[in-house]
Design a protein around this motif. Structure first.
Motif, PDB file in Angstrom:
ATOM      1  N   ILE A 144      -5.900  -1.146 -12.218  1.00 13.60           N
ATOM      2  CA  ILE A 144      -5.233  -2.026 -11.247  1.00 13.60           C
ATOM      3  C   ILE A 144      -6.288  -2.642 -10.330  1.00 13.60           C
ATOM      4  O   ILE A 144      -6.340  -3.864 -10.132  1.00 13.60           O
ATOM      5  CB  ILE A 144      -4.175  -1.242 -10.422  1.00 13.60           C
ATOM      6  CG1 ILE A 144      -3.032  -0.775 -11.326  1.00 13.60           C
ATOM      7  CG2 ILE A 144      -3.641  -2.098  -9.269  1.00 13.60           C
ATOM      8  CD1 ILE A 144      -2.083   0.235 -10.682  1.00 13.60           C
ATOM      9  N   MET A 145      -7.167  -1.797  -9.796  1.00  6.78           N
ATOM     10  CA  MET A 145      -8.168  -2.272  -8.838  1.00  6.78           C
ATOM     11  C   MET A 145      -9.161  -3.215  -9.523  1.00  6.78           C
ATOM     12  O   MET A 145      -9.542  -4.253  -8.978  1.00  6.78           O
ATOM     13  CB  MET A 145      -8.910  -1.098  -8.190  1.00  6.78           C
ATOM     14  CG  MET A 145      -8.036  -0.142  -7.389  1.00  6.78           C
ATOM     15  SD  MET A 145      -6.755  -0.897  -6.388  1.00  6.78           S
ATOM     16  CE  MET A 145      -7.704  -1.813  -5.219  1.00  6.78           C
ATOM     17  N   THR A 146      -9.577  -2.862 -10.748  1.00 13.88           N
ATOM     18  CA  THR A 146     -10.562  -3.684 -11.461  1.00 13.88           C
ATOM     19  C   THR A 146      -9.965  -5.053 -11.799  1.00 13.88           C
ATOM     20  O   THR A 146     -10.619  -6.091 -11.675  1.00 13.88           O
ATOM     21  CB  THR A 146     -11.013  -2.974 -12.768  1.00 13.88           C
ATOM     22  OG1 THR A 146     -11.307  -1.626 -12.461  1.00 13.88           O
ATOM     23  CG2 THR A 146     -12.225  -3.633 -13.374  1.00 13.88           C
ATOM     24  N   GLU A 166       8.011  10.585  -2.956  1.00 18.56           N
ATOM     25  CA  GLU A 166       6.866  10.815  -2.052  1.00 18.56           C
ATOM     26  C   GLU A 166       5.666   9.932  -2.378  1.00 18.56           C
ATOM     27  O   GLU A 166       4.723   9.870  -1.579  1.00 18.56           O
ATOM     28  CB  GLU A 166       6.498  12.300  -2.014  1.00 18.56           C
ATOM     29  CG  GLU A 166       6.110  12.873  -3.344  1.00 18.56           C
ATOM     30  CD  GLU A 166       6.290  14.401  -3.374  1.00 18.56           C
ATOM     31  OE1 GLU A 166       5.314  15.074  -3.681  1.00 18.56           O
ATOM     32  OE2 GLU A 166       7.404  14.876  -3.104  1.00 18.56           O
ATOM     33  N   GLY A 167       5.697   9.242  -3.493  1.00 21.73           N
ATOM     34  CA  GLY A 167       4.565   8.371  -3.845  1.00 21.73           C
ATOM     35  C   GLY A 167       4.797   6.895  -3.515  1.00 21.73           C
ATOM     36  O   GLY A 167       3.906   6.061  -3.675  1.00 21.73           O
ATOM     37  N   TRP A 168       6.004   6.547  -3.033  1.00 20.25           N
ATOM     38  CA  TRP A 168       6.323   5.122  -2.820  1.00 20.25           C
ATOM     39  C   TRP A 168       5.409   4.474  -1.783  1.00 20.25           C
ATOM     40  O   TRP A 168       4.953   3.355  -1.969  1.00 20.25           O
ATOM     41  CB  TRP A 168       7.787   4.956  -2.409  1.00 20.25           C
ATOM     42  CG  TRP A 168       8.761   5.270  -3.518  1.00 20.25           C
ATOM     43  CD1 TRP A 168       8.496   5.254  -4.869  1.00 20.25           C
ATOM     44  CD2 TRP A 168      10.150   5.637  -3.392  1.00 20.25           C
ATOM     45  NE1 TRP A 168       9.630   5.603  -5.583  1.00 20.25           N
ATOM     46  CE2 TRP A 168      10.655   5.839  -4.707  1.00 20.25           C
ATOM     47  CE3 TRP A 168      11.009   5.824  -2.321  1.00 20.25           C
ATOM     48  CZ2 TRP A 168      11.979   6.201  -4.959  1.00 20.25           C
ATOM     49  CZ3 TRP A 168      12.335   6.187  -2.568  1.00 20.25           C
ATOM     50  CH2 TRP A 168      12.809   6.368  -3.869  1.00 20.25           C
ATOM     51  N   THR A 169       5.137   5.215  -0.692  1.00 14.21           N
ATOM     52  CA  THR A 169       4.307   4.619   0.365  1.00 14.21           C
ATOM     53  C   THR A 169       2.880   4.393  -0.146  1.00 14.21           C
ATOM     54  O   THR A 169       2.280   3.353   0.121  1.00 14.21           O
ATOM     55  CB  THR A 169       4.320   5.507   1.625  1.00 14.21           C
ATOM     56  OG1 THR A 169       5.679   5.737   1.963  1.00 14.21           O
ATOM     57  CG2 THR A 169       3.617   4.850   2.784  1.00 14.21           C
ATOM     58  N   GLU A 170       2.384   5.359  -0.912  1.00 18.55           N
ATOM     59  CA  GLU A 170       1.016   5.186  -1.457  1.00 18.55           C
ATOM     60  C   GLU A 170       0.953   3.973  -2.399  1.00 18.55           C
ATOM     61  O   GLU A 170      -0.003   3.195  -2.365  1.00 18.55           O
ATOM     62  CB  GLU A 170       0.580   6.464  -2.175  1.00 18.55           C
ATOM     63  CG  GLU A 170      -0.899   6.403  -2.550  1.00 18.55           C
ATOM     64  CD  GLU A 170      -1.384   7.648  -3.300  1.00 18.55           C
ATOM     65  OE1 GLU A 170      -0.863   8.752  -3.058  1.00 18.55           O
ATOM     66  OE2 GLU A 170      -2.302   7.483  -4.128  1.00 18.55           O
ATOM     67  N   LEU A 171       1.985   3.796  -3.197  1.00 17.68           N
ATOM     68  CA  LEU A 171       1.998   2.613  -4.083  1.00 17.68           C
ATOM     69  C   LEU A 171       2.034   1.333  -3.241  1.00 17.68           C
ATOM     70  O   LEU A 171       1.307   0.378  -3.502  1.00 17.68           O
ATOM     71  CB  LEU A 171       3.218   2.641  -5.012  1.00 17.68           C
ATOM     72  CG  LEU A 171       3.189   3.616  -6.192  1.00 17.68           C
ATOM     73  CD1 LEU A 171       4.465   3.467  -7.005  1.00 17.68           C
ATOM     74  CD2 LEU A 171       1.976   3.380  -7.093  1.00 17.68           C
ATOM     75  N   ALA A 172       2.882   1.350  -2.214  1.00 19.74           N
ATOM     76  CA  ALA A 172       3.029   0.157  -1.372  1.00 19.74           C
ATOM     77  C   ALA A 172       1.711  -0.215  -0.693  1.00 19.74           C
ATOM     78  O   ALA A 172       1.449  -1.394  -0.428  1.00 19.74           O
ATOM     79  CB  ALA A 172       4.124   0.378  -0.329  1.00 19.74           C
ATOM     80  N   LEU A 174      -1.057  -0.490  -1.917  1.00 21.61           N
ATOM     81  CA  LEU A 174      -1.829  -1.430  -2.748  1.00 21.61           C
ATOM     82  C   LEU A 174      -1.642  -2.862  -2.242  1.00 21.61           C
ATOM     83  O   LEU A 174      -2.512  -3.716  -2.420  1.00 21.61           O
ATOM     84  CB  LEU A 174      -1.390  -1.338  -4.216  1.00 21.61           C
ATOM     85  CG  LEU A 174      -1.797  -0.050  -4.948  1.00 21.61           C
ATOM     86  CD1 LEU A 174      -1.050   0.071  -6.264  1.00 21.61           C
ATOM     87  CD2 LEU A 174      -3.306  -0.038  -5.200  1.00 21.61           C
ATOM     88  N   ALA A 175      -0.496  -3.100  -1.607  1.00 22.04           N
ATOM     89  CA  ALA A 175      -0.241  -4.445  -1.067  1.00 22.04           C
ATOM     90  C   ALA A 175      -1.170  -4.758   0.106  1.00 22.04           C
ATOM     91  O   ALA A 175      -1.397  -5.934   0.424  1.00 22.04           O
ATOM     92  CB  ALA A 175       1.226  -4.585  -0.657  1.00 22.04           C
ATOM     93  N   GLU A 176      -1.735  -3.724   0.731  1.00 25.27           N
ATOM     94  CA  GLU A 176      -2.721  -3.980   1.808  1.00 25.27           C
ATOM     95  C   GLU A 176      -3.943  -4.672   1.214  1.00 25.27           C
ATOM     96  O   GLU A 176      -4.672  -5.382   1.891  1.00 25.27           O
ATOM     97  CB  GLU A 176      -3.132  -2.659   2.489  1.00 25.27           C
ATOM     98  CG  GLU A 176      -2.015  -2.021   3.283  1.00 25.27           C
ATOM     99  CD  GLU A 176      -2.400  -0.680   3.908  1.00 25.27           C
ATOM    100  OE1 GLU A 176      -3.587  -0.309   3.879  1.00 25.27           O
ATOM    101  OE2 GLU A 176      -1.475   0.000   4.412  1.00 25.27           O
ATOM    102  N   LYS A 177      -4.182  -4.435  -0.083  1.00 27.38           N
ATOM    103  CA  LYS A 177      -5.348  -5.024  -0.751  1.00 27.38           C
ATOM    104  C   LYS A 177      -4.993  -6.343  -1.448  1.00 27.38           C
ATOM    105  O   LYS A 177      -5.770  -6.875  -2.237  1.00 27.38           O
ATOM    106  CB  LYS A 177      -5.916  -4.030  -1.752  1.00 27.38           C
ATOM    107  CG  LYS A 177      -6.382  -2.744  -1.090  1.00 27.38           C
ATOM    108  CD  LYS A 177      -7.022  -1.821  -2.088  1.00 27.38           C
ATOM    109  CE  LYS A 177      -7.796  -0.679  -1.468  1.00 27.38           C
ATOM    110  NZ  LYS A 177      -7.124   0.031  -0.374  1.00 27.38           N
ATOM    111  N   LEU A 234       0.122  -6.393   5.466  1.00 25.44           N
ATOM    112  CA  LEU A 234       0.077  -6.438   3.993  1.00 25.44           C
ATOM    113  C   LEU A 234      -0.362  -7.819   3.521  1.00 25.44           C
ATOM    114  O   LEU A 234       0.300  -8.812   3.819  1.00 25.44           O
ATOM    115  CB  LEU A 234       1.457  -6.112   3.415  1.00 25.44           C
ATOM    116  CG  LEU A 234       2.011  -4.714   3.689  1.00 25.44           C
ATOM    117  CD1 LEU A 234       3.397  -4.565   3.073  1.00 25.44           C
ATOM    118  CD2 LEU A 234       1.083  -3.635   3.135  1.00 25.44           C
ATOM    119  N   LYS A 235      -1.476  -7.840   2.752  1.00 26.36           N
ATOM    120  CA  LYS A 235      -1.914  -9.138   2.204  1.00 26.36           C
ATOM    121  C   LYS A 235      -1.053  -9.524   1.005  1.00 26.36           C
ATOM    122  O   LYS A 235      -0.840 -10.687   0.726  1.00 26.36           O
ATOM    123  CB  LYS A 235      -3.384  -9.020   1.762  1.00 26.36           C
ATOM    124  CG  LYS A 235      -4.347  -9.068   2.931  1.00 26.36           C
ATOM    125  CD  LYS A 235      -5.754  -9.372   2.431  1.00 26.36           C
ATOM    126  CE  LYS A 235      -6.620  -8.139   2.602  1.00 26.36           C
ATOM    127  NZ  LYS A 235      -7.771  -8.020   1.800  1.00 26.36           N
TER     128      LYS A 235
END
Ligand code: SAM
Ligand code: SF4
Length: 322
Positions: A144-146, A166-172, A174-177, A234-235
Protein backbone atom coordinates in the motif's frame (compact mmCIF):
# COMPACT_ATOMS: atom_id res chain seq x y z
CA UNK A 1 -25.51 3.71 -22.92
CA UNK A 2 -28.62 4.14 -20.80
CA UNK A 3 -30.49 1.25 -19.25
CA UNK A 4 -34.28 1.09 -19.23
CA UNK A 5 -34.35 3.24 -16.05
CA UNK A 6 -32.25 5.98 -17.63
CA UNK A 7 -29.05 5.16 -15.71
CA UNK A 8 -25.88 5.86 -17.63
CA UNK A 9 -23.87 2.62 -17.72
CA UNK A 10 -20.22 3.43 -18.29
CA UNK A 11 -18.27 1.15 -15.95
CA UNK A 12 -17.49 -2.57 -16.32
CA UNK A 13 -15.87 -4.89 -13.78
CA UNK A 14 -14.00 -7.76 -15.39
CA UNK A 15 -13.33 -10.84 -13.29
CA UNK A 16 -10.39 -12.38 -15.14
CA UNK A 17 -10.05 -15.42 -12.86
CA UNK A 18 -11.84 -17.03 -9.92
CA UNK A 19 -8.55 -18.35 -8.49
CA UNK A 20 -6.98 -16.72 -5.50
CA UNK A 21 -3.97 -16.97 -3.22
CA UNK A 22 -6.14 -16.22 -0.16
CA UNK A 23 -9.29 -17.83 1.24
CA UNK A 24 -11.32 -14.96 2.74
CA UNK A 25 -14.20 -16.67 4.51
CA UNK A 26 -16.85 -14.36 3.02
CA UNK A 27 -15.62 -14.69 -0.55
CA UNK A 28 -13.75 -17.89 -1.39
CA UNK A 29 -13.52 -20.08 1.67
CA UNK A 30 -11.54 -23.32 1.77
CA UNK A 31 -13.29 -26.04 -0.24
CA UNK A 32 -14.54 -23.91 -3.13
CA UNK A 33 -13.26 -25.34 -6.40
CA UNK A 34 -12.24 -22.97 -9.16
CA UNK A 35 -13.82 -23.20 -12.61
CA UNK A 36 -12.29 -25.51 -15.21
CA UNK A 37 -9.55 -23.68 -17.06
CA UNK A 38 -11.33 -24.08 -20.43
CA UNK A 39 -14.44 -22.36 -19.05
CA UNK A 40 -12.57 -19.18 -18.16
CA UNK A 41 -12.58 -16.50 -20.85
CA UNK A 42 -9.29 -16.05 -22.70
CA UNK A 43 -7.75 -12.58 -22.84
CA UNK A 44 -8.72 -12.39 -26.52
CA UNK A 45 -12.36 -13.07 -25.59
CA UNK A 46 -12.21 -10.46 -22.84
CA UNK A 47 -10.74 -7.93 -25.29
CA UNK A 48 -13.61 -8.55 -27.72
CA UNK A 49 -16.11 -7.93 -24.95
CA UNK A 50 -14.28 -4.73 -23.97
CA UNK A 51 -14.22 -3.46 -27.57
CA UNK A 52 -17.98 -3.94 -27.85
CA UNK A 53 -18.49 -2.42 -24.41
CA UNK A 54 -16.60 0.69 -25.56
CA UNK A 55 -18.87 0.92 -28.60
CA UNK A 56 -21.80 0.93 -26.14
CA UNK A 57 -20.33 3.83 -24.16
CA UNK A 58 -18.53 1.92 -21.43
CA UNK A 59 -15.15 3.60 -21.01
CA UNK A 60 -13.98 2.56 -17.55
CA UNK A 61 -12.83 -0.91 -16.65
CA UNK A 62 -11.87 -2.54 -13.37
CA UNK A 63 -9.74 -5.69 -13.54
CA UNK A 64 -10.68 -7.98 -10.66
CA UNK A 65 -11.08 -11.64 -9.72
CA UNK A 66 -10.43 -13.90 -7.70
CA UNK A 67 -7.00 -12.44 -7.41
CA UNK A 68 -6.25 -10.99 -10.85
CA UNK A 69 -2.48 -11.02 -10.33
CA UNK A 70 -2.37 -14.83 -9.99
CA UNK A 71 -3.40 -15.16 -13.63
CA UNK A 72 -0.36 -15.16 -15.91
CA UNK A 73 -0.55 -12.35 -18.47
CA UNK A 74 -2.66 -10.01 -16.31
CA UNK A 75 -0.18 -7.14 -16.71
CA UNK A 76 -0.05 -7.50 -20.50
CA UNK A 77 -3.85 -7.65 -20.62
CA UNK A 78 -4.15 -4.41 -18.66
CA UNK A 79 -1.54 -2.74 -20.86
CA UNK A 80 -3.47 -3.72 -24.01
CA UNK A 81 -6.78 -2.66 -22.53
CA UNK A 82 -5.35 0.71 -21.54
CA UNK A 83 -4.24 1.25 -25.16
CA UNK A 84 -7.65 0.37 -26.63
CA UNK A 85 -9.18 3.41 -28.38
CA UNK A 86 -12.06 4.82 -26.36
CA UNK A 87 -10.89 3.39 -23.02
CA UNK A 88 -10.59 6.22 -20.51
CA UNK A 89 -9.70 4.34 -17.38
CA UNK A 90 -8.29 0.97 -16.33
CA UNK A 91 -7.94 0.18 -12.63
CA UNK A 92 -7.05 -2.93 -10.66
CA UNK A 93 -8.43 -4.49 -7.49
CA UNK A 94 -6.00 -6.78 -5.66
CA UNK A 95 -5.27 -8.28 -2.27
CA UNK A 96 -1.81 -6.73 -2.61
CA UNK A 97 0.29 -9.85 -2.06
CA UNK A 98 1.80 -10.00 -5.55
CA UNK A 99 1.60 -6.31 -6.26
CA UNK A 100 4.88 -4.73 -5.24
CA UNK A 101 7.22 -5.94 -8.02
CA UNK A 102 4.63 -4.91 -10.61
CA UNK A 103 4.30 -1.28 -9.53
CA UNK A 104 6.83 0.10 -12.08
CA UNK A 105 5.03 -1.71 -14.92
CA UNK A 106 1.63 -0.48 -13.75
CA UNK A 107 2.94 3.07 -13.74
CA UNK A 108 4.51 2.64 -17.16
CA UNK A 109 1.24 1.26 -18.56
CA UNK A 110 -0.60 4.33 -17.23
CA UNK A 111 -2.94 2.28 -15.03
CA UNK A 112 -5.30 4.76 -13.40
CA UNK A 113 -5.50 3.36 -9.91
CA UNK A 114 -5.11 0.37 -7.64
CA UNK A 115 -7.54 -0.71 -4.94
CA UNK A 116 -5.91 -2.86 -2.30
CA UNK A 117 -8.13 -4.94 -0.05
CA UNK A 118 -7.22 -5.05 3.61
CA UNK A 119 -9.89 -5.63 6.23
CA UNK A 120 -7.60 -5.47 9.26
CA UNK A 121 -4.04 -4.43 10.07
CA UNK A 122 -3.84 -7.10 12.78
CA UNK A 123 -1.93 -10.31 11.83
CA UNK A 124 -4.11 -12.59 13.97
CA UNK A 125 -7.37 -11.25 12.56
CA UNK A 126 -5.91 -11.27 9.04
CA UNK A 127 -5.17 -14.96 9.48
CA UNK A 128 -8.69 -15.66 10.75
CA UNK A 129 -10.23 -13.87 7.76
CA UNK A 130 -7.97 -15.02 4.94
CA UNK A 131 -6.99 -18.49 6.17
CA UNK A 132 -3.36 -17.62 5.49
CA UNK A 133 -0.30 -16.70 7.53
CA UNK A 134 -1.11 -13.50 9.41
CA UNK A 135 2.40 -12.16 8.85
CA UNK A 136 1.39 -11.58 5.22
CA UNK A 137 -0.46 -8.52 6.42
CA UNK A 138 2.91 -6.72 6.63
CA UNK A 139 3.49 -7.37 2.96
CA UNK A 140 0.09 -5.91 2.09
CA UNK A 141 0.73 -2.79 4.21
CA UNK A 142 4.11 -2.38 2.54
CA UNK A 143 2.53 -2.68 -0.92
CA UNK A 144 0.00 0.00 0.00
CA UNK A 145 2.72 2.44 1.04
CA UNK A 146 4.98 1.63 -1.93
CA UNK A 147 2.13 1.96 -4.39
CA UNK A 148 1.08 5.35 -3.02
CA UNK A 149 4.70 6.60 -2.80
CA UNK A 150 5.27 5.61 -6.43
CA UNK A 151 2.47 7.95 -7.46
CA UNK A 152 -0.19 5.39 -8.33
CA UNK A 153 -3.67 6.39 -7.18
CA UNK A 154 -4.09 4.02 -4.24
CA UNK A 155 -7.24 3.16 -2.30
CA UNK A 156 -7.70 0.70 0.51
CA UNK A 157 -10.89 -1.37 0.66
CA UNK A 158 -11.91 -2.88 3.99
CA UNK A 159 -14.96 -5.08 4.37
CA UNK A 160 -16.70 -4.20 7.64
CA UNK A 161 -16.51 -7.24 9.96
CA UNK A 162 -17.12 -7.24 13.69
CA UNK A 163 -13.80 -9.02 14.36
CA UNK A 164 -11.97 -6.06 12.79
CA UNK A 165 -13.43 -3.30 14.99
CA UNK A 166 -10.23 -2.55 16.87
CA UNK A 167 -8.29 -2.10 13.63
CA UNK A 168 -10.61 0.44 11.95
CA UNK A 169 -8.88 3.51 13.37
CA UNK A 170 -5.45 2.23 12.34
CA UNK A 171 -6.71 1.64 8.80
CA UNK A 172 -8.28 5.10 8.72
CA UNK A 173 -4.89 6.60 9.65
CA UNK A 174 -3.69 5.72 6.15
CA UNK A 175 -5.85 8.65 5.04
CA UNK A 176 -3.48 10.95 6.97
CA UNK A 177 -0.93 9.99 4.30
CA UNK A 178 -3.30 10.82 1.45
CA UNK A 179 -4.64 7.31 0.82
CA UNK A 180 -8.43 6.94 0.52
CA UNK A 181 -9.74 4.25 2.86
CA UNK A 182 -13.14 2.79 2.01
CA UNK A 183 -15.21 0.69 4.40
CA UNK A 184 -17.53 -1.70 2.58
CA UNK A 185 -20.59 -3.29 4.14
CA UNK A 186 -20.54 -7.07 3.87
CA UNK A 187 -22.97 -8.07 1.13
CA UNK A 188 -25.11 -11.19 1.56
CA UNK A 189 -23.69 -12.90 -1.53
CA UNK A 190 -22.07 -16.33 -1.45
CA UNK A 191 -20.62 -17.09 1.97
CA UNK A 192 -20.97 -13.39 2.85
CA UNK A 193 -24.61 -14.28 3.62
CA UNK A 194 -23.56 -16.47 6.56
CA UNK A 195 -22.22 -13.65 8.69
CA UNK A 196 -23.96 -10.86 10.62
CA UNK A 197 -21.85 -7.77 10.07
CA UNK A 198 -21.96 -4.21 11.40
CA UNK A 199 -23.24 -1.34 9.27
CA UNK A 200 -21.13 1.65 8.24
CA UNK A 201 -22.53 3.89 11.03
CA UNK A 202 -20.72 1.80 13.60
CA UNK A 203 -17.40 2.42 11.83
CA UNK A 204 -18.16 6.12 11.59
CA UNK A 205 -18.91 6.31 15.28
CA UNK A 206 -15.56 4.71 16.17
CA UNK A 207 -13.60 6.86 13.71
CA UNK A 208 -15.19 10.01 15.13
CA UNK A 209 -13.50 9.29 18.46
CA UNK A 210 -10.17 9.85 16.67
CA UNK A 211 -11.42 12.40 14.13
CA UNK A 212 -14.30 14.32 15.80
CA UNK A 213 -14.53 16.80 12.92
CA UNK A 214 -15.18 14.20 10.21
CA UNK A 215 -17.74 15.63 7.79
CA UNK A 216 -19.28 14.38 4.57
CA UNK A 217 -17.64 15.85 1.49
CA UNK A 218 -19.56 16.21 -1.73
CA UNK A 219 -16.94 14.89 -4.11
CA UNK A 220 -16.99 12.36 -6.88
CA UNK A 221 -13.93 10.13 -6.46
CA UNK A 222 -13.68 7.19 -8.80
CA UNK A 223 -16.59 5.24 -10.24
CA UNK A 224 -18.04 3.81 -7.16
CA UNK A 225 -21.00 4.48 -4.98
CA UNK A 226 -18.81 5.41 -1.98
CA UNK A 227 -19.88 8.35 0.12
CA UNK A 228 -16.79 10.24 1.26
CA UNK A 229 -15.97 11.96 4.53
CA UNK A 230 -13.00 14.13 5.41
CA UNK A 231 -11.47 16.48 7.96
CA UNK A 232 -8.45 18.82 8.02
CA UNK A 233 -6.09 16.22 9.57
CA UNK A 234 -6.76 13.74 6.73
CA UNK A 235 -5.16 14.31 3.33
CA UNK A 236 -7.12 11.38 1.92
CA UNK A 237 -10.78 10.56 2.41
CA UNK A 238 -12.75 7.99 4.34
CA UNK A 239 -15.31 6.29 2.11
CA UNK A 240 -18.35 4.23 3.03
CA UNK A 241 -19.97 1.80 0.62
CA UNK A 242 -23.26 1.13 2.34
CA UNK A 243 -24.99 -1.11 -0.17
CA UNK A 244 -26.84 -2.94 2.60
CA UNK A 245 -27.98 -0.27 5.05
CA UNK A 246 -28.64 2.43 2.45
CA UNK A 247 -28.96 1.27 -1.11
CA UNK A 248 -27.76 3.46 -3.97
CA UNK A 249 -29.18 1.53 -6.93
CA UNK A 250 -30.71 4.64 -8.54
CA UNK A 251 -27.20 5.86 -9.39
CA UNK A 252 -25.67 2.47 -10.27
CA UNK A 253 -23.47 2.81 -13.36
CA UNK A 254 -21.93 -0.64 -13.63
CA UNK A 255 -22.15 -4.11 -15.10
CA UNK A 256 -19.95 -7.13 -14.46
CA UNK A 257 -18.36 -9.87 -16.53
CA UNK A 258 -17.77 -13.07 -14.56
CA UNK A 259 -14.64 -15.08 -15.26
CA UNK A 260 -16.67 -17.61 -17.23
CA UNK A 261 -18.25 -14.96 -19.43
CA UNK A 262 -21.61 -14.07 -17.98
CA UNK A 263 -22.64 -10.43 -18.34
CA UNK A 264 -24.15 -9.72 -14.96
CA UNK A 265 -26.23 -6.56 -14.68
CA UNK A 266 -26.86 -6.68 -10.90
CA UNK A 267 -24.89 -8.26 -8.06
CA UNK A 268 -27.99 -9.57 -6.33
CA UNK A 269 -29.49 -11.77 -9.03
CA UNK A 270 -28.25 -14.85 -10.82
CA UNK A 271 -29.75 -13.50 -14.04
CA UNK A 272 -27.03 -12.92 -16.58
CA UNK A 273 -26.36 -13.23 -20.28
CA UNK A 274 -23.90 -15.93 -21.28
CA UNK A 275 -21.43 -14.53 -23.79
CA UNK A 276 -18.88 -17.34 -23.85
CA UNK A 277 -20.90 -19.69 -26.08
CA UNK A 278 -21.54 -17.07 -28.75
CA UNK A 279 -17.93 -15.88 -28.64
CA UNK A 280 -16.69 -19.44 -29.16
CA UNK A 281 -19.18 -20.07 -31.95
CA UNK A 282 -17.57 -17.14 -33.81
CA UNK A 283 -20.41 -14.62 -33.52
CA UNK A 284 -20.17 -11.33 -35.39
CA UNK A 285 -19.33 -8.04 -33.67
CA UNK A 286 -22.90 -6.83 -34.38
CA UNK A 287 -24.47 -9.93 -32.80
CA UNK A 288 -22.30 -9.54 -29.70
CA UNK A 289 -23.16 -5.86 -29.48
CA UNK A 290 -26.88 -6.53 -29.79
CA UNK A 291 -26.76 -9.20 -27.06
CA UNK A 292 -24.75 -7.02 -24.67
CA UNK A 293 -26.94 -4.00 -25.37
CA UNK A 294 -30.11 -5.95 -24.54
CA UNK A 295 -28.55 -7.38 -21.37
CA UNK A 296 -27.51 -3.94 -20.14
CA UNK A 297 -30.85 -2.38 -21.00
CA UNK A 298 -32.59 -5.00 -18.85
CA UNK A 299 -30.54 -4.17 -15.74
CA UNK A 300 -32.83 -4.61 -12.72
CA UNK A 301 -34.01 -1.52 -10.86
CA UNK A 302 -32.54 -2.44 -7.47
CA UNK A 303 -31.04 -5.18 -5.36
CA UNK A 304 -32.98 -6.77 -2.53
CA UNK A 305 -30.27 -7.43 0.04
CA UNK A 306 -32.86 -6.77 2.75
CA UNK A 307 -34.94 -9.78 1.59
CA UNK A 308 -32.83 -12.93 1.70
CA UNK A 309 -35.47 -14.89 -0.24
CA UNK A 310 -35.22 -12.47 -3.17
CA UNK A 311 -31.47 -12.91 -3.64
CA UNK A 312 -31.08 -15.41 -6.44
CA UNK A 313 -27.30 -15.17 -6.94
CA UNK A 314 -25.67 -18.45 -5.90
CA UNK A 315 -22.15 -17.79 -7.14
CA UNK A 316 -19.39 -16.76 -4.77
CA UNK A 317 -17.74 -13.32 -4.91
CA UNK A 318 -14.46 -14.66 -6.31
CA UNK A 319 -16.38 -15.78 -9.41
CA UNK A 320 -18.24 -12.49 -9.73
CA UNK A 321 -15.38 -10.11 -9.00
CA UNK A 322 -16.78 -8.12 -6.07
N1 SAM B 1 -8.79 -10.45 -4.80
C1 SAM B 1 -9.01 -9.09 -5.04
C2 SAM B 1 -9.24 -8.34 -3.76
O1 SAM B 1 -9.42 -8.97 -2.72
O2 SAM B 1 -9.26 -7.12 -3.83
C3 SAM B 1 -10.10 -8.79 -6.04
C4 SAM B 1 -11.38 -9.59 -5.96
S1 SAM B 1 -12.35 -9.36 -4.51
C5 SAM B 1 -13.74 -10.37 -4.86
C6 SAM B 1 -12.94 -7.70 -4.75
C7 SAM B 1 -13.49 -7.04 -3.52
O3 SAM B 1 -14.69 -7.67 -3.14
C8 SAM B 1 -12.56 -7.09 -2.31
O4 SAM B 1 -12.38 -5.79 -1.80
C9 SAM B 1 -13.34 -7.94 -1.33
O5 SAM B 1 -13.06 -7.61 0.00
C10 SAM B 1 -14.76 -7.63 -1.73
N2 SAM B 1 -15.75 -8.62 -1.29
C11 SAM B 1 -15.71 -9.96 -1.43
N3 SAM B 1 -16.81 -10.53 -0.91
C12 SAM B 1 -17.58 -9.52 -0.42
C13 SAM B 1 -18.85 -9.45 0.23
N4 SAM B 1 -19.58 -10.54 0.49
N5 SAM B 1 -19.32 -8.23 0.56
C14 SAM B 1 -18.62 -7.09 0.31
N6 SAM B 1 -17.42 -7.10 -0.33
C15 SAM B 1 -16.91 -8.30 -0.67
FE1 SF4 C 1 -9.33 -13.70 -2.74
FE2 SF4 C 1 -10.08 -11.14 -2.90
FE3 SF4 C 1 -11.86 -13.05 -2.39
FE4 SF4 C 1 -10.11 -12.51 -0.53
S1 SF4 C 1 -11.66 -11.10 -1.32
S2 SF4 C 1 -10.69 -14.59 -1.25
S3 SF4 C 1 -8.38 -11.97 -1.72
S4 SF4 C 1 -10.75 -12.81 -4.26
Amino acid sequence: MKDSYGRDIRYMRLSITDRCNLRCFYCMPEGICPAEQQDVLSYEELMRICRVAVSLGITRFKVTGGEPLVRPGCMEFMQELKKMPGVEQVTLTTNGLLLEPLIPELLKAGIDGVNISLDTPDPEHYQQITGHDGEKVRKVKHSIMTCAAAGLKTKVNAVILSSCREGWTELAKLAEKGIDVRFIELMPIGTGACEEAPGYREVLEILRQQYPDLQPVREVRGNGPAEYWGCPSLKGRIGFIHAVSERFCESCNRVRITCTGSLKPCLCYEQGTELKGMLREGCSEEALKKTMEEAIREKPLAHCFDRQEGISERRTMNQIGG
